[in-house]
Enzyme design. Structure first.
Site, PDB file in Angstrom:
ATOM      1  N   GLU A 172     -35.279   1.669 -18.497  1.00  0.00           N
ATOM      2  CA  GLU A 172     -35.689   3.316 -17.633  1.00  0.00           C
ATOM      3  C   GLU A 172     -34.376   3.444 -18.285  1.00  0.00           C
ATOM      4  OE1 GLU A 172     -35.816   4.114 -13.004  1.00  0.00           O
ATOM      5  OE2 GLU A 172     -36.628   2.492 -13.343  1.00  0.00           O
TER       6      GLU A 172
ATOM      7  N   GLU B  22     -31.908   9.162  -5.263  1.00  0.00           N
ATOM      8  CA  GLU B  22     -30.855   8.238  -5.411  1.00  0.00           C
ATOM      9  C   GLU B  22     -29.078   8.050  -4.791  1.00  0.00           C
ATOM     10  OE1 GLU B  22     -31.675   6.884  -8.237  1.00  0.00           O
ATOM     11  OE2 GLU B  22     -32.882   8.240  -9.253  1.00  0.00           O
TER      12      GLU B  22
END
Length: 271
Positions: free
Chosen positions: A45, A56
């Site tokens: 990824e 995140e």
């Protein structure tokens, strides 16, 4: 017929490894991706940095900031991908605004076409609501890319059904509420989420908080088809110390844990 990404789950539980493209620079990212693959990563990824990465935690936010400061853009990202020569599927994890704004007035089509040409096999777009995903889904189908949805512990049953109707490649199971980041344990929410997806046709991979061999073993033993690891790798990149060798070793550790977890999964009863 299974896609390239779905086929990566065929033999063993898949290790899906995340790094931010361009952290600390494009050439280093290529070296790091190759190291992860040597260590056993089945899918990589590769994050396309965006200035507002809402999913995140601080570790990956730091990687994204470093990559942006080093000059990473959607075009340099695609050039980087095109230069990679690894034998595993590459997945682009990014945010919808970058996809939509790339190219001309055809919406998401130019980016998806360019990503497919560069060698991307699938997209993860955490800020894209499933009810607004049809244009991206159509573009992905047209260019042979998988569109991978993230299922949170709070995802409603109706919303989950709509995701599974559009998803391909694998289902990204968010192992806990909150943002990405390494943790010391496996959340009970992980097992609840896996139980909800028991009947899903696609492989199920768990992310958020996985950083150790035992985490990978427990998650696969609990019914996952793979694990997704980001912050543990990004921490190694940030250290700038013997990075490639340590990435390879960490990938090998996590892959071994996943395989051990599969060995502990009981065989189904035969009638």
């Amino acid at each position: 017929m299974a896609s390239e990404i779905e086929a990566a789950f065929d033999d063993d539980p898949a290790l899906i490894s995340y790094v931010a493209a361009g952290d600390p620079d494009a050439e280093s990212t290529k070296e790091y991706v190759r190291a992860l693959v040597r260590g056993g990563a089945d899918i990589v990824e590769l994050g396309l940095p965006f200035s507002e990465p809402i999913a995140e935690g601080s570790t990956i936010q730091g990687a994204i900031r470093r990559a942006l400061e080093a000059g990473m853009t959607p075009q340099t990202y695609l050039d980087l991908v095109a230069d990679l020569d690894v034998d595993v599927p590459l997945v682009c994890m990014t945010y919808y605004n970058l996809i939509y704004q790339y190219g001309d007035d055809r919406g998401v089509e130019p980016f998806v076409a360019a990503a497919a040409e560069a060698g991307i096999a699938g997209l993860i777009v955490p800020d894209l609501p499933v009810d607004e995903s049809d244009p991206l889904k159509e573009a992905c189908d047209a260019h042979g890319l998988d569109l991978i949805f993230m299922v949170a512990p709070t995802t409603t049953d109706d919303r989950l059904d709509r995701m599974l109707a559009r998803a391909s490649g694998f289902v990204y199971v968010q192992g806990r509420l909150g943002t990405t980041g390494a943790r010391s344990d496996v959340s009970d929410e992980t097992h609840v989420s896996l139980d909800r997806l028991d009947a899903a046709d696609l492989p199920k991979a768990v992310g958020f908080g996985i950083s150790e061999h035992e985490h990978a073993r427990e998650i696969v033993a609990g019914g996952a088809d793979g694990v997704i690891v980001g912050s543990a790798f990004v921490d190694i990149v940030a250290s700038q110390e013997n990075v490639a060798d340590r990435l390879e070793a960490k990938a090998r550790e996590l892959k071994a844990g996943a395989v051990e977890g599969a060995e502990k999964v009981p065989e189904p009863e035969r009638t």
